[in-house]
Write a protein that holds these residues in place. Structure first.
Motif, PDB file in Angstrom:
ATOM      1  N   GLU A 273       0.833  -1.208   0.000  1.00 40.20           N
ATOM      2  CA  GLU A 273       0.000   0.000   0.000  1.00 40.20           C
ATOM      3  C   GLU A 273       0.866   1.256   0.000  1.00 40.20           C
ATOM      4  O   GLU A 273       0.514   2.264  -0.627  1.00 40.20           O
ATOM      5  CB  GLU A 273      -0.936  -0.005   1.199  1.00 40.20           C
ATOM      6  N   LYS A 274       1.983   1.205   0.699  1.00 45.25           N
ATOM      7  CA  LYS A 274       2.889   2.353   0.717  1.00 45.25           C
ATOM      8  C   LYS A 274       3.528   2.557  -0.657  1.00 45.25           C
ATOM      9  O   LYS A 274       3.748   3.690  -1.085  1.00 45.25           O
ATOM     10  CB  LYS A 274       3.954   2.154   1.791  1.00 45.25           C
ATOM     11  N   LYS A 276       2.060   1.741  -3.459  1.00 44.72           N
ATOM     12  CA  LYS A 276       0.983   2.287  -4.295  1.00 44.72           C
ATOM     13  C   LYS A 276       0.839   3.785  -4.071  1.00 44.72           C
ATOM     14  O   LYS A 276       0.680   4.552  -5.026  1.00 44.72           O
ATOM     15  CB  LYS A 276      -0.334   1.579  -3.973  1.00 44.72           C
ATOM     16  N   ASN A 277       0.898   4.198  -2.812  1.00 44.87           N
ATOM     17  CA  ASN A 277       0.761   5.624  -2.502  1.00 44.87           C
ATOM     18  C   ASN A 277       1.919   6.427  -3.074  1.00 44.87           C
ATOM     19  O   ASN A 277       1.733   7.520  -3.623  1.00 44.87           O
ATOM     20  CB  ASN A 277       0.677   5.827  -0.997  1.00 44.87           C
ATOM     21  N   ALA A 278       3.139   5.875  -2.951  1.00 46.66           N
ATOM     22  CA  ALA A 278       4.313   6.567  -3.495  1.00 46.66           C
ATOM     23  C   ALA A 278       4.239   6.651  -5.008  1.00 46.66           C
ATOM     24  O   ALA A 278       4.610   7.672  -5.607  1.00 46.66           O
ATOM     25  CB  ALA A 278       5.594   5.850  -3.054  1.00 46.66           C
ATOM     26  N   CYS A 279       3.761   5.594  -5.646  1.00 46.10           N
ATOM     27  CA  CYS A 279       3.632   5.588  -7.105  1.00 46.10           C
ATOM     28  C   CYS A 279       2.602   6.608  -7.557  1.00 46.10           C
ATOM     29  O   CYS A 279       2.818   7.343  -8.526  1.00 46.10           O
ATOM     30  CB  CYS A 279       3.247   4.188  -7.583  1.00 46.10           C
ATOM     31  N   GLU A 280       1.462   6.662  -6.862  1.00 44.70           N
ATOM     32  CA  GLU A 280       0.418   7.613  -7.233  1.00 44.70           C
ATOM     33  C   GLU A 280       0.910   9.044  -7.076  1.00 44.70           C
ATOM     34  O   GLU A 280       0.612   9.916  -7.901  1.00 44.70           O
ATOM     35  CB  GLU A 280      -0.827   7.381  -6.371  1.00 44.70           C
ATOM     36  N   SER A 281       1.683   9.293  -6.025  1.00 46.69           N
ATOM     37  CA  SER A 281       2.251  10.628  -5.837  1.00 46.69           C
ATOM     38  C   SER A 281       3.205  10.972  -6.969  1.00 46.69           C
ATOM     39  O   SER A 281       3.218  12.101  -7.465  1.00 46.69           O
ATOM     40  CB  SER A 281       2.986  10.694  -4.490  1.00 46.69           C
TER      41      SER A 281
END
Length: 536
Positions: A273-274, A276-281
């Motif tokens: 999940e982390k 995914k969040n870093a990728c989305e950012s």
């Protein structure tokens, strides 16, 4: 139930010598020593350090594969892996194993990094591991003021070293744990610690563990290249153990399958999940893409923060015919750099109507005599570019400015070069010569005031697809290298010092674009219209 962190089946590395043998007893002993240690951080604190598959493979290979004389085959291990995989814990455990479990009397084990603070990260983990292990705590004397752990039964020690390499000659090294090799400011400490310092020991181990970096002129890139060559069968060194976890350059950096391949501890020490969040950012902020690629996918990028979105730059590539531009109005940008480096001259042709684009023609020169040296030293294909006609050479070991002046004069017979912008530094004589040829030459400052408007305009035109270049590989390489500096007012400028590779062609393009915009008659939506012209 078998833990997902347990090695399912050990297969000795393909890099084992034919005359070497795997000693299961010694490998088991090394694994057992580390498994007796405990984790020191977060949710894992106090739990047994049960090696993850990839970690156990490394430990068994390094400590268990022995030459016929009974000593370790591998003297150097290079482990390159993304962040948050358990790197510091493995490095600390290896340092303690070399100090306490390798049975080396008077063993000297050193922790090295870019600075004392970075080296202390692994050391502090080792201290916490000792504190949680009664057997080691009773046998180890900590001297924290010196960042040293002394193992009393063998009179061996593990100590942090700072980066002042000139003080390190004469060490009798049994082991070196080099953390974040990519951050080394130069090769001095690396050379002192790895070349000759362990000659008096029977089986010294140099354990290099790092994340990918950005500087391709660094010692880490040199070692990375060697590791990659060995992994791909291009080179052979039976004493060197290479491990690289990372995504291929052309892989889809947003793919979860790519993440899994590059992150062997995913789902254990790294929460998807982390990621995914870093990728989305990174998707939403282009400047973060390279940081994600470097730290999360272990890719060697040009710089940690990319300025130019290269997919947008590549979308502006068109195979137009240079002859169609003959007689057209254009503006030049000249970046001389130094006499031994790249000289760049770029022509920018402003649009003739609102539907037209800005056409870019770049030219580059390097000295003939040092091109082979540059290829070996910089790992940049200057020789291929020269062969393909994208780069020209001038005779000798310095750039022949007279040759470039004559070349520009010849260009002036084909194109209507209205102005040539140049960096004032080191260009006095060439400017006088170009003026003597009839060119209008304009000095161009390299500060925020002059560089910010055209730099922003270059980005705007790129994003809007209003540029046209031929995909010139040298110019593309330089655009990909750009690191920009920003002042408190939001002004930007390319930073040659922070950009890890050459950007001369990008700077020349920005200067030429500035003159083209200032002098064109078309009313474009430009930063120049919003705040007026700056008189140089």
């Amino acid at each position: 139930m078998i833990s997902i962190r347990k090695l399912k089946k050990y297969i000795p590395t393909e890099f084992a010598n034919t005359d070497s043998a795997y000693n299961k007893r010694i490998a088991d002993s090394a694994v057992c020593f580390i498994n007796c240690l405990k984790h020191t951080k977060g949710e894992w604190y106090g739990e047994a350090f049960e090696l993850i598959d990839w970690q156990e493979q490394i430990v068994r290979d390094i400590f268990g594969i022995l030459k016929p004389n009974g000593y370790r085959q591998f003297n150097t291990a290079y482990i390159e892996i993304p962040k948050k995989q358990g790197k510091s814990e493995l490095a600390a455990a290896t340092a303690l194993l070399l100090t306490c479990g390798d049975f080396e009397h008077g063993g000297e084990v050193y922790g090295c990094a870019s600075d004392r603070g970075q080296a202390s990260i692994v050391f502090d983990v080792a201290v916490d591991m000792v504190e949680q292990c009664p057997a080691l705590k009773s046998r180890i004397k900590p001297v924290l003021s010196q960042k040293r752990l002394i193992y009393k039964p063998l009179n061996s020690f593990y100590q942090v070293l700072s980066a002042e390499a000139y003080t390190k000659h004469g060490l009798n090294v049994h082991g070196v744990v080099f953390d974040e090799l990519h951050a080394q400011p130069n090769r001095n400490l690396y050379d002192v610690m790895l070349h000759g310092s362990g000659d008096a020991r029977k089986q010294p181990l140099f354990f290099l563990i790092t994340t990918a970096g950005t500087d391709r002129n660094s010692v880490c890139w040199e070692v990375h290249q060697k590791a990659e060559d060995i992994l791909k069968g291009r080179k052979r060194d039976p004493t060197f153990y290479p491990v690289i976890y990372g995504a291929p350059v052309d892989a889809d950096w947003t793919s979860e399958e790519v993440w899994k391949a590059a992150n062997p501890s995913l789902g254990i020490t790294v929460d998807i999940e982390k990621l995914k969040n870093a990728c989305e950012s990174a998707r939403q902020n282009t400047a973060e893409e390279n940081l994600f690629r470097q730290l999360r996918l272990n890719q060697w990028v040009k710089q940690s923060v990319r300025w130019m979105p290269m997919e947008k730059w590549d979308a502006c590539s068109f195979n137009f015919n240079e002859r169609d531009l003959e007689g057209s109005i254009c503006y030049g940008g000249l970046d001389l750099s130094s006499t031994t480096d790249i000289t760049a001259f770029v022509l920018v042709f402003p649009p003739e109507d609102e539907e037209d684009k800005y056409y870019i023609l770049p030219y580059f020169w390097v000295p003939e005599d040092n091109i082979d040296l540059r290829v070996r030293r910089d790992h940049v294909p200057y020789d291929v570019w020269r062969q393909d006609g994208y780069l020209q050479t001038t005779e000798g070991n310095v750039v022949h400015y007279g040759f470039i002046e004559n070349f520009i004069e010849e260009l002036g017979t084909k194109y209507n070069i209205r102005e040539i912008a140049f960096d004032r530094w080191g260009a006095v004589q060439m400017v006088q010569n170009l003026e003597g040829m009839g060119f209008t030459v304009v000095p161009f400052g390299q500060g925020f005031k002059d560089m910010s408007p055209p730099s922003k305009e270059l980005m705007k035109l790129t994003l809007e697809g209003k540029l046209a270049h031929t995909g010139h590989p040298v110019l593309r390489w330089m655009m990909d290298n750009i690191y920009v500096r920003t002042d408190p007012a939001g002004n930007i400028k390319p930073d040659k010092e922070k950009s890890t590779e050459k950007i001369d062609g990008a700077v020349a393009t920005i200067m030429a674009l500035d003159r083209a915009i200032r002098n064109q008659n078309i009313n474009t939506d430009s930063v120049y219209n919003e705040r007026g012209l700056i008189i140089i």
